[in-house]
Design a protein around this motif. Structure first.
Motif, PDB file in Angstrom:
ATOM      1  N   VAL A   1      11.607   2.804 -12.275  1.00 31.81           N
ATOM      2  CA  VAL A   1      10.483   1.964 -11.863  1.00 31.81           C
ATOM      3  C   VAL A   1       9.200   2.783 -12.011  1.00 31.81           C
ATOM      4  CG1 VAL A   1       9.468   0.763  -9.883  1.00 31.81           C
ATOM      5  CG2 VAL A   1      11.931   0.646 -10.269  1.00 31.81           C
ATOM      6  N   GLU A   2       8.114   2.112 -12.438  1.00 26.75           N
ATOM      7  CA  GLU A   2       6.814   2.766 -12.564  1.00 26.75           C
ATOM      8  C   GLU A   2       5.737   1.883 -11.950  1.00 26.75           C
ATOM      9  OE1 GLU A   2       5.599   3.984 -16.472  1.00 26.75           O
ATOM     10  OE2 GLU A   2       7.642   4.514 -17.038  1.00 26.75           O
ATOM     11  N   TRP A   3       4.730   2.521 -11.352  1.00 23.88           N
ATOM     12  CA  TRP A   3       3.554   1.784 -10.909  1.00 23.88           C
ATOM     13  C   TRP A   3       2.352   2.710 -10.902  1.00 23.88           C
ATOM     14  CZ3 TRP A   3       7.250   3.292  -7.283  1.00 23.88           C
ATOM     15  CH2 TRP A   3       6.809   4.047  -6.215  1.00 23.88           C
ATOM     16  N   GLN A   4       1.190   2.090 -10.862  1.00 26.18           N
ATOM     17  CA  GLN A   4      -0.076   2.810 -10.740  1.00 26.18           C
ATOM     18  C   GLN A   4      -0.597   2.581  -9.333  1.00 26.18           C
ATOM     19  OE1 GLN A   4      -1.968   4.357 -13.391  1.00 26.18           O
ATOM     20  NE2 GLN A   4      -0.262   4.072 -14.789  1.00 26.18           N
ATOM     21  N   MET A   5      -1.260   3.579  -8.783  1.00 24.12           N
ATOM     22  CA  MET A   5      -1.915   3.402  -7.489  1.00 24.12           C
ATOM     23  C   MET A   5      -3.289   4.047  -7.551  1.00 24.12           C
ATOM     24  SD  MET A   5       0.376   5.875  -5.104  1.00 24.12           S
ATOM     25  CE  MET A   5       0.375   7.659  -5.275  1.00 24.12           C
ATOM     26  N   ARG A   6      -4.180   3.540  -6.689  1.00 25.49           N
ATOM     27  CA  ARG A   6      -5.560   3.992  -6.747  1.00 25.49           C
ATOM     28  C   ARG A   6      -6.149   4.039  -5.344  1.00 25.49           C
ATOM     29  NH1 ARG A   6      -9.385   0.639 -10.563  1.00 25.49           N
ATOM     30  NH2 ARG A   6      -7.953   1.551 -12.022  1.00 25.49           N
TER      31      ARG A   6
ATOM     32  N   ARG B   1       0.867  -1.171   0.000  1.00 26.99           N
ATOM     33  CA  ARG B   1       0.000   0.000   0.000  1.00 26.99           C
ATOM     34  C   ARG B   1       0.903   1.220   0.000  1.00 26.99           C
ATOM     35  NH1 ARG B   1      -4.422  -2.004   4.508  1.00 26.99           N
ATOM     36  NH2 ARG B   1      -5.368  -3.601   3.181  1.00 26.99           N
ATOM     37  N   ILE B   2       0.372   2.341  -0.462  1.00 27.37           N
ATOM     38  CA  ILE B   2       1.162   3.564  -0.578  1.00 27.37           C
ATOM     39  C   ILE B   2       0.413   4.711   0.092  1.00 27.37           C
ATOM     40  CG2 ILE B   2       2.187   5.235  -2.172  1.00 27.37           C
ATOM     41  CD1 ILE B   2       3.535   2.527  -2.397  1.00 27.37           C
ATOM     42  N   GLU B   3       1.088   5.428   0.979  1.00 30.33           N
ATOM     43  CA  GLU B   3       0.537   6.649   1.555  1.00 30.33           C
ATOM     44  C   GLU B   3       1.052   7.824   0.737  1.00 30.33           C
ATOM     45  OE1 GLU B   3       1.775   6.681   5.636  1.00 30.33           O
ATOM     46  OE2 GLU B   3       0.292   5.176   6.215  1.00 30.33           O
ATOM     47  N   TYR B   4       0.111   8.640   0.245  1.00 29.58           N
ATOM     48  CA  TYR B   4       0.480   9.799  -0.570  1.00 29.58           C
ATOM     49  C   TYR B   4      -0.471  10.941  -0.257  1.00 29.58           C
ATOM     50  CZ  TYR B   4       0.914  12.876  -4.579  1.00 29.58           C
ATOM     51  OH  TYR B   4       1.075  13.978  -5.380  1.00 29.58           O
ATOM     52  N   ASP B   5       0.079  12.069   0.075  1.00 27.55           N
ATOM     53  CA  ASP B   5      -0.709  13.277   0.310  1.00 27.55           C
ATOM     54  C   ASP B   5      -1.819  13.041   1.342  1.00 27.55           C
ATOM     55  OD1 ASP B   5      -1.208  15.973  -0.096  1.00 27.55           O
ATOM     56  OD2 ASP B   5      -2.642  15.599  -1.731  1.00 27.55           O
ATOM     57  N   GLY B   6      -1.500  12.259   2.374  1.00 27.65           N
ATOM     58  CA  GLY B   6      -2.463  11.973   3.429  1.00 27.65           C
ATOM     59  C   GLY B   6      -3.486  10.903   3.092  1.00 27.65           C
TER      60      GLY B   6
ATOM     61  N   CYS C   1      -3.418   4.416  -0.482  1.00 32.28           N
ATOM     62  CA  CYS C   1      -3.735   3.906  -1.817  1.00 32.28           C
ATOM     63  C   CYS C   1      -3.291   2.458  -1.952  1.00 32.28           C
ATOM     64  CB  CYS C   1      -3.028   4.743  -2.879  1.00 32.28           C
ATOM     65  SG  CYS C   1      -3.375   6.507  -2.787  1.00 32.28           S
ATOM     66  N   GLU C   2      -3.873   1.764  -2.931  1.00 25.41           N
ATOM     67  CA  GLU C   2      -3.495   0.401  -3.279  1.00 25.41           C
ATOM     68  C   GLU C   2      -2.663   0.447  -4.557  1.00 25.41           C
ATOM     69  OE1 GLU C   2      -4.520  -2.374  -1.587  1.00 25.41           O
ATOM     70  OE2 GLU C   2      -5.760  -1.254  -0.157  1.00 25.41           O
ATOM     71  N   VAL C   3      -1.595  -0.343  -4.611  1.00 29.81           N
ATOM     72  CA  VAL C   3      -0.834  -0.494  -5.852  1.00 29.81           C
ATOM     73  C   VAL C   3      -1.700  -1.305  -6.812  1.00 29.81           C
ATOM     74  CG1 VAL C   3       1.234  -1.484  -6.914  1.00 29.81           C
ATOM     75  CG2 VAL C   3       1.396  -0.347  -4.693  1.00 29.81           C
ATOM     76  N   GLN C   4      -1.832  -0.842  -8.035  1.00 35.25           N
ATOM     77  CA  GLN C   4      -2.653  -1.511  -9.035  1.00 35.25           C
ATOM     78  C   GLN C   4      -1.776  -2.279 -10.011  1.00 35.25           C
ATOM     79  OE1 GLN C   4      -6.305  -1.242  -9.213  1.00 35.25           O
ATOM     80  NE2 GLN C   4      -5.622  -0.800  -7.140  1.00 35.25           N
TER      81      GLN C   4
END
Length: 113
Positions: A104-109, A76-81, A84-87
């Motif tokens: 490296v690249e990833w999408q998160m949602r 999981r990723i914490e961003y701007d408070g 998010c889940e890595v997609q």
């Protein structure tokens, strides 16, 4: 500057259950700050229904060339408070000349409602 953003990677602890299976334990998760990133919005949707409103927001994250942050699809990723889940899988782009990882690249949602 394009590579001036950061996120916090949240990785669940993997204690095995009584049968020896690995389970995700988010109560013992570790948090690691990842820097030298570019976080770009790619998805914003809102759907209103009579009893609720659902919102889905997504970002594309790129690491600075020459970096290879340790991020996995089950993190999981914490961003701007926001949490998010890595997609999908994390893309590791090879360096065309030097070998190894170029970036490296990833999408998160994040979904609510």
């Amino acid at each position: 500057m394009i590579w001036d953003q950061s996120v916090v990677r949240v990785r669940a602890g993997p204690p095995p259950d009584r049968a020896g299976n690995t389970i995700k334990d988010w109560t013992t998760a570790t948090r690691t700050t990842i820097t030298r990133l570019s976080v770009q919005p790619v998805l914003q949707t809102e759907r209103q229904e009579t009893d609720r409103t659902s919102v889905v927001t997504g970002w594309r994250v790129l690491s600075e060339p020459g970096t290879a942050p340790d991020v996995r699809a089950d993190d999981r990723i914490e961003y701007d408070g926001l949490l998010c889940e890595v997609q999908g899988e994390v893309g590791r782009w090879p360096h065309p000349v030097l070998g190894g990882t170029h970036h490296v690249e990833w999408q998160m949602r994040r979904s609510t409602g």
